[in-house]
Motif scaffolding. Structure first.
Motif, PDB file in Angstrom:
ATOM      1  N   VAL A  11       1.822  12.087  -9.913  1.00 54.73           N
ATOM      2  CA  VAL A  11       1.369  13.353 -10.475  1.00 54.73           C
ATOM      3  C   VAL A  11       0.136  13.837  -9.710  1.00 54.73           C
ATOM      4  N   ARG A  12      -0.353  14.992 -10.091  1.00 51.48           N
ATOM      5  CA  ARG A  12      -1.457  15.622  -9.372  1.00 51.48           C
ATOM      6  C   ARG A  12      -2.668  14.706  -9.298  1.00 51.48           C
ATOM      7  N   GLY A  13      -3.366  14.782  -8.169  1.00 55.64           N
ATOM      8  CA  GLY A  13      -4.566  13.979  -7.993  1.00 55.64           C
ATOM      9  C   GLY A  13      -4.293  12.562  -7.532  1.00 55.64           C
ATOM     10  N   ASP A  14      -3.116  12.326  -6.957  1.00 49.68           N
ATOM     11  CA  ASP A  14      -2.728  10.996  -6.478  1.00 49.68           C
ATOM     12  C   ASP A  14      -2.742   9.958  -7.600  1.00 49.68           C
ATOM     13  N   ARG A  15      -2.489  10.414  -8.815  1.00 48.86           N
ATOM     14  CA  ARG A  15      -2.343   9.513  -9.950  1.00 48.86           C
ATOM     15  C   ARG A  15      -0.857   9.282 -10.204  1.00 48.86           C
ATOM     16  N   PHE A  16      -0.547   8.349 -11.083  1.00 49.62           N
ATOM     17  CA  PHE A  16       0.851   8.101 -11.394  1.00 49.62           C
ATOM     18  C   PHE A  16       1.039   7.881 -12.893  1.00 49.62           C
ATOM     19  N   ARG A  17       2.249   8.174 -13.329  1.00 47.21           N
ATOM     20  CA  ARG A  17       2.641   7.984 -14.721  1.00 47.21           C
ATOM     21  C   ARG A  17       3.712   6.894 -14.746  1.00 47.21           C
ATOM     22  N   ILE A  18       3.435   5.815 -15.463  1.00 47.76           N
ATOM     23  CA  ILE A  18       4.338   4.661 -15.497  1.00 47.76           C
ATOM     24  C   ILE A  18       5.209   4.732 -16.747  1.00 47.76           C
ATOM     25  N   GLY A  19       6.527   4.614 -16.573  1.00 47.72           N
ATOM     26  CA  GLY A  19       7.445   4.570 -17.696  1.00 47.72           C
ATOM     27  C   GLY A  19       7.410   3.215 -18.389  1.00 47.72           C
ATOM     28  N   LYS A  20       8.263   3.055 -19.367  1.00 50.19           N
ATOM     29  CA  LYS A  20       8.276   1.807 -20.139  1.00 50.19           C
ATOM     30  C   LYS A  20       8.748   0.656 -19.259  1.00 50.19           C
ATOM     31  N   PRO A  21       7.949  -0.402 -19.124  1.00 52.52           N
ATOM     32  CA  PRO A  21       8.381  -1.544 -18.301  1.00 52.52           C
ATOM     33  C   PRO A  21       9.579  -2.258 -18.908  1.00 52.52           C
ATOM     34  N   GLU A  22      10.409  -2.802 -18.024  1.00 53.08           N
ATOM     35  CA  GLU A  22      11.563  -3.616 -18.404  1.00 53.08           C
ATOM     36  C   GLU A  22      11.487  -4.943 -17.679  1.00 53.08           C
TER      37      GLU A  22
ATOM     38  N   GLN B  15      -3.235   9.207   3.486  1.00 47.66           N
ATOM     39  CA  GLN B  15      -4.234   8.953   2.453  1.00 47.66           C
ATOM     40  C   GLN B  15      -3.771   7.805   1.554  1.00 47.66           C
ATOM     41  N   LEU B  16      -4.530   6.722   1.526  1.00 46.81           N
ATOM     42  CA  LEU B  16      -4.200   5.592   0.662  1.00 46.81           C
ATOM     43  C   LEU B  16      -4.395   5.985  -0.793  1.00 46.81           C
ATOM     44  N   ILE B  17      -3.372   5.742  -1.620  1.00 50.19           N
ATOM     45  CA  ILE B  17      -3.470   6.038  -3.045  1.00 50.19           C
ATOM     46  C   ILE B  17      -3.282   4.747  -3.840  1.00 50.19           C
ATOM     47  N   ALA B  18      -3.458   4.828  -5.139  1.00 45.53           N
ATOM     48  CA  ALA B  18      -3.385   3.640  -5.984  1.00 45.53           C
ATOM     49  C   ALA B  18      -1.949   3.104  -6.051  1.00 45.53           C
ATOM     50  N   THR B  19      -1.841   1.810  -6.309  1.00 46.04           N
ATOM     51  CA  THR B  19      -0.553   1.144  -6.503  1.00 46.04           C
ATOM     52  C   THR B  19      -0.451   0.681  -7.954  1.00 46.04           C
ATOM     53  N   PRO B  20       0.691   0.842  -8.603  1.00 44.88           N
ATOM     54  CA  PRO B  20       0.822   0.394  -9.995  1.00 44.88           C
ATOM     55  C   PRO B  20       0.559  -1.102 -10.149  1.00 44.88           C
ATOM     56  N   ASP B  21       0.183  -1.499 -11.356  1.00 48.41           N
ATOM     57  CA  ASP B  21      -0.068  -2.897 -11.695  1.00 48.41           C
ATOM     58  C   ASP B  21       0.600  -3.163 -13.038  1.00 48.41           C
ATOM     59  N   LEU B  22       1.850  -3.648 -13.000  1.00 45.07           N
ATOM     60  CA  LEU B  22       2.599  -3.859 -14.236  1.00 45.07           C
ATOM     61  C   LEU B  22       2.067  -5.040 -15.034  1.00 45.07           C
ATOM     62  N   PHE B  23       1.510  -6.018 -14.367  1.00 48.30           N
ATOM     63  CA  PHE B  23       0.896  -7.126 -15.098  1.00 48.30           C
ATOM     64  C   PHE B  23      -0.241  -6.597 -15.969  1.00 48.30           C
ATOM     65  N   ARG B  24      -1.026  -5.692 -15.439  1.00 45.79           N
ATOM     66  CA  ARG B  24      -2.114  -5.104 -16.211  1.00 45.79           C
ATOM     67  C   ARG B  24      -1.568  -4.265 -17.361  1.00 45.79           C
ATOM     68  N   VAL B  25      -0.487  -3.522 -17.111  1.00 47.46           N
ATOM     69  CA  VAL B  25       0.127  -2.741 -18.176  1.00 47.46           C
ATOM     70  C   VAL B  25       0.570  -3.649 -19.326  1.00 47.46           C
ATOM     71  N   MET B  26       1.154  -4.792 -18.984  1.00 43.37           N
ATOM     72  CA  MET B  26       1.701  -5.687 -20.001  1.00 43.37           C
ATOM     73  C   MET B  26       0.635  -6.512 -20.719  1.00 43.37           C
TER      74      MET B  26
ATOM     75  N   ASN C 222       0.843  -1.198   0.000  1.00 49.66           N
ATOM     76  CA  ASN C 222       0.000   0.000   0.000  1.00 49.66           C
ATOM     77  C   ASN C 222       0.879   1.249   0.000  1.00 49.66           C
ATOM     78  N   ILE C 223       0.474   2.245  -0.753  1.00 45.52           N
ATOM     79  CA  ILE C 223       1.192   3.520  -0.802  1.00 45.52           C
ATOM     80  C   ILE C 223       0.287   4.604  -0.220  1.00 45.52           C
ATOM     81  N   TYR C 224       0.852   5.429   0.666  1.00 48.41           N
ATOM     82  CA  TYR C 224       0.094   6.472   1.342  1.00 48.41           C
ATOM     83  C   TYR C 224       0.748   7.831   1.116  1.00 48.41           C
ATOM     84  N   ARG C 225      -0.090   8.842   0.911  1.00 51.65           N
ATOM     85  CA  ARG C 225       0.369  10.227   0.897  1.00 51.65           C
ATOM     86  C   ARG C 225       0.203  10.785   2.311  1.00 51.65           C
ATOM     87  N   ILE C 226       1.267  11.352   2.849  1.00 50.12           N
ATOM     88  CA  ILE C 226       1.251  11.870   4.211  1.00 50.12           C
ATOM     89  C   ILE C 226       1.138  13.390   4.163  1.00 50.12           C
TER      90      ILE C 226
END
Length: 230
Positions: A213-224, A128-139, A118-122
């Motif tokens: 990024v703003r709004g507790d969203r995230f930008r995922i780079g190219k997976p390796e 505040q619990l925020i979303a966690t990336p899901d690389l399996f879903r990305v792939m 879990n990732i939290y913004r303090i």
């Protein structure tokens, strides 16, 4: 770093625990709020601590944001309780703070071979619990579905902070499948081997840089392709 702890936690924790006692428990004193592994924030003003009551700390188990150095309880971390955890011992929980102490990632076992992260913004004494990336879903374009993705036997996510709002996210999953189709589709992101019963063991491993990024969203780079457990 949390990324190494997350990769090793499943193997090391299970090796250390006997088959008859598969959980790591702790009997907490009434006012004991024990700091978890890596729980002290870089700014020295915050920490992450665990507390429970009853035998093995099972009753009303929670993980808290604490004010330091007074060790005063500030807030309860959402989505960590006796309903979704396997362990209550404080060193079975691993915290990874961002360099500016504004974010913290907390990992723990929700099943014997499954880690939850879990990732939290303090901010303002709140977590505040925020979303966690899901690389399996990305792939693959979808979340893990046992109807189509076989039986997921192990999961180990990890975070390594690179800056106040950037981290390297790793994701490891182990499936038992009827065929090696997933490994064929994902190439270097998977390793597979045929089991004695004709099914396949398929390990998925990926990593990517993530920017908050703003709004507790995230930008995922190219997976390796990531490191594999074996």
């Amino acid at each position: 770093m949390l990324i190494r702890r997350a990769m090793l936690a499943i193997a090391l924790t299970l090796t250390a625990l006997s088959p008859a006692h598969a959980t790591a428990e702790h009997d907490y004193a009434k006012d004991e709020y024990a700091v978890v592994a890596g729980g002290k924030a870089p700014n020295g003003k915050l920490s992450i601590a665990a507390h429970g009551s009853g035998e093995g700390g099972r009753d009303k188990f929670r993980v808290y944001l604490m004010a330091e150095p007074g060790h005063r309880r500030l807030a309860t971390l959402d989505d960590i309780s006796e309903n979704n955890n396997l362990d209550t011992a404080p060193d079975s929980y691993h915290a990874g703070w961002s360099p500016d102490s504004h974010y913290v990632a907390v990992s723990f076992r929700s099943d014997r071979h499954i880690l939850t992260l879990n990732i939290y913004r303090i901010e303002g004494g709140r977590a505040q619990l925020i979303a966690t990336p899901d690389l399996f879903r990305v792939m693959t374009g979808h979340q893990v579905d046992r109807k189509t993705d076989g039986d997921m036997r192990a999961f180990g996510p990890g975070v390594e902070w690179l800056g106040p709002r950037r981290f390297r996210f790793s994701e490891h999953r182990l499936f038992v499948m009827q065929d090696a189709g997933l490994a064929d589709r994902l190439g270097a992101f998977c390793k597979s081997s045929k089991m004695d019963d004709g099914r396949y063991s398929v390990e998925f491993s990926a990593r990517a840089e993530v920017e908050l990024v703003r709004g507790d969203r995230f930008r995922i780079g190219k997976p390796e392709p990531g490191a594999f457990w074996e």
